[in-house]
Structure formats: structure tokens, C-alpha cells
Design an enzyme around this catalytic site. Sequence first.
Site, short mmCIF file in Angstrom:
data_model
loop_
_atom_site.label_atom_id
_atom_site.label_comp_id
_atom_site.label_asym_id
_atom_site.label_seq_id
_atom_site.Cartn_x
_atom_site.Cartn_y
_atom_site.Cartn_z
N ARG A 162 85.99 52.82 51.05
CA ARG A 162 86.87 53.93 51.42
C ARG A 162 87.98 54.03 50.38
NH1 ARG A 162 90.89 51.36 51.84
NH2 ARG A 162 92.09 53.28 52.00
N GLY A 163 88.74 55.15 50.48
CA GLY A 163 89.76 55.42 49.46
C GLY A 163 89.12 56.34 48.42
N ALA A 164 89.87 57.37 48.03
CA ALA A 164 89.28 58.43 47.20
C ALA A 164 88.63 57.91 45.90
CB ALA A 164 90.35 59.49 46.91
N ASN A 183 96.10 63.69 52.42
CA ASN A 183 96.06 62.23 52.42
C ASN A 183 95.90 61.78 53.87
OD1 ASN A 183 96.23 59.70 50.95
ND2 ASN A 183 98.18 59.38 51.97
N LYS A 184 95.88 60.49 54.07
CA LYS A 184 95.65 59.91 55.39
C LYS A 184 96.52 60.54 56.47
CE LYS A 184 93.21 57.61 56.44
NZ LYS A 184 91.98 58.13 57.08
N ASP A 206 93.98 62.25 48.66
CA ASP A 206 92.53 62.46 48.67
C ASP A 206 92.13 63.75 47.96
OD1 ASP A 206 93.13 60.69 51.24
OD2 ASP A 206 91.11 60.29 50.48
N GLN A 213 94.18 50.82 58.31
CA GLN A 213 94.04 50.46 56.88
C GLN A 213 95.30 49.76 56.37
OE1 GLN A 213 93.10 53.37 58.22
NE2 GLN A 213 91.43 54.33 57.10
O1 MRU Z 1 89.96 57.34 55.37
P1 MRU Z 1 90.33 56.55 54.15
O2 MRU Z 1 90.73 55.15 54.46
O3 MRU Z 1 89.29 56.65 53.07
O4 MRU Z 1 91.65 57.28 53.60
C1 MRU Z 1 92.17 56.85 52.38
C2 MRU Z 1 93.45 57.51 52.03
O5 MRU Z 1 93.89 58.42 52.67
C3 MRU Z 1 94.12 57.05 50.78
O6 MRU Z 1 95.51 57.18 50.89
C4 MRU Z 1 93.64 57.89 49.60
O7 MRU Z 1 92.24 57.89 49.53
C5 MRU Z 1 94.19 57.40 48.31
S1 MRU Z 1 93.49 55.85 47.90
C6 MRU Z 1 93.92 55.29 46.42
#
Ligand code: MRU
Length: 363
Positions: A55-57, A249-250, A239, A198
Site C-alpha cells: 500500500r502507499g501510492a 490522501n488518506k 495519492d 497505518q
Molecule cells: O490506503 P493506503 O494505506 O494505501 O493510503 C496511503 C496514503 O494515503 C498515503 O498517505 C499516500 O499513499 C502517500 S504514501 C507515500
Amino acid sequence: MLSDNSTVAARAQTVVWESGAVEMIDQTELPGREVVARCTSVDDVIACIKRLAVRGAPAIGVAGGYAVALAAIAHDPATDREGFDHDVARLRAARPTAVNLARMVDRVAAATTDAASALAAAHAVRDEELGASTAMGEHGADLLLEMAGDRPLRVMTICNTGGLASVDRGTALAVIQTLHERGKLVEAIPLETRPLLQGGRLTTWELGRMGAPHRLIVDSAAASLLRRGFADAVVVGADRIAANGDTANKIGTFSLALAARHAGVPFVVVAPESTVDTDTATGDDIEIEDRDDDEVSIVRGVQITPPGTRTINPAFDVTPVELIDALVTDKRIVHFRAGETLDDRRADDARDRTGLSQQKELG
Ligand code: MRU
């Protein structure tokens, strides 16, 4: 899909290509168990992306790129283009909000004539993300320190934006790590980040491993703590960043930005250029992923609601650009608060990569 118990500590990166498979740290198991998920098929990778094992962009972009190599192994594009294209389409749709996934899948697919060329393109995507992490950490730390008059900082953050969400140091957490390495971090204040925690599970784990001082808070404490002066800056990842600077973002990021602005605390987005999507005009055009009821009603295996309780569970929100003081990427700093736009400060404009001279207008 196989799992083994190779220790995560022994692995240099979150997502790697290893002996014909994509291997990744299974983030659903952290911090309790360090498990490596080994994906030998496109379906394996899609399953890992959907259940947030990866996970994470930036990390899902890298995983998606390697999965295109798996698609090229299963369906030689020279003889089975239809099968290859079908896998590519399924991969890019595995999660909708982070632009990195579709973008990197498309990029690797466009460079693919066979499995070897796909793998080379996927390695290039990974290498770019590695370099970007270091640059974002340096630019972001420089910016925050200049804003703070070089005083050590207390930095609030949400979700997990470290090496786990990227392939190495990450985005917003790379800034915090760089401040710590420079002896300029008083403490990090991560939000727990409901529903999947997270921040509570992953960011604390990474901060602990880097030896950085930190105190975890529940999401609902953020606004009050900002108003009471507990943090000097808020840094978050992204994201997808639309052409006008609106940033997905989250879930919880928008509330955090509102609270930061109310408290007069600078709010800074940190993301690689690969997250900037100028094909998307504004935040209203960003698709927000809705996830299952169970993520809200079942916490780490324990049902906390009456069975059958319905939920509304958006995984992301959009922070309007008016609430963002600055965007830090691997190539530039855009001072939204000072009226700059993404177009004013183009990533390929080498004259002034960081624009630090304008940062006093922040905050
Ligand atoms: O649902 P997730 O855990 O994939 O969400 C991730 C986020 O929102 C992060 O802040 C974003 O991807 C940036 S990660 C470097």
C-alpha cells in the site's frame, strides 16, 4: 501465493523482484509479524494491492510495474497481446485513487515487447522512486527548517508515508527521517489513522526502527493538539495531486488541514512527481475509493459493532489547495500559499529547483 518468514529487517526494500516473482513485505501483518508475500502471478499482486498487503501510492506503482513483467511472462505480448492487455487493464484498476498505480502500469506496459523489456522498465520505475525519496526528504527538511528559523521541530503526520509506502525512505516520513538525521526533530506525532491504523501500526514501527522520538495520538486528538501548540508543522503524503493542486490522501487529511489552518500551523504535502496528475483538473475529478464495512466494524479481528452495521468507508479525501501551504516533490517546491501554481513552478524548470527563497511567505 507463498509466504515465508524471511525477516523484514534483512530486506533492503519494501517491494523487490526476486527469482521470477514480486516479493513484498505483507503490511497487514505488521507490526506483529514480519512476513514476506511472494507473488508469482498478476492475480497474486492484485490480491495484495486490494487487501493492502502492499500500500502507499509509490509502492503500489512499483508493485504494479513488476506485475506487468509477470503478465508478460504469462502472456507473451508478441503472440498473446489480448491476454497481456487484459492483465494490464485489471492491474491498473486494482485501486482507483492513487495515480501511481495506473500510471506506472501503463508506462511499463508501453515499454514491453517481452518479459525482459517489461522487467527493465519496472526496475527503472523502482530506481526513480528510490532517488525521489532521498530528494523529497532533503527538500522538505530544508523547507521546514527555514520556516522554523533552523529550530528543531515537532511534526505531525497522518497514515504511513515511509519506506513501507514507497520503496525506501518514503515521502512525508522521509522528511521526518531527514530532520531526525540532522538532529532537528524534537518529536514526530503520527495520527493512528482509522480504520486500518497505518499510523498506529506502521508509522510507529518505522519511527522506532529509525530511532526517532515519537508519540502516537488518536485521530480525534489532532485538532485540539494543534490548537494547543503541540506541533510546528504538519506533513502528509498524497495519492493524487490534481492540476490545480487539490490533493487526495488518506481519509482524515482534509480535517487535519482544516485544523492546521485554524491553528496557524503550516501544512505541507510531500509527494514524488509521479503523484502529480495534470490530466485531472481538480479534486472533484478524483475517484475516491470506498472500502468494505468490515474495515470499520471489525478491528484487528474483533467485531466492535452489532453485526450487520452498515458503514460509510471512504479510504481517501481531497484537501483543497487553499489549505495547502506548500507542495514538496523530488524536483520542486510549489508555494501554494504564496499564490504559486503547479504550472508556475514546473518540474522541468531547472532554474530554481526548490524555490526556498519564497518560503518565508508560508505559515
Ligand atoms: O490506503 P493506503 O494505506 O494505501 O493510503 C496511503 C496514503 O494515503 C498515503 O498517505 C499516500 O499513499 C502517500 S504514501 C507515500
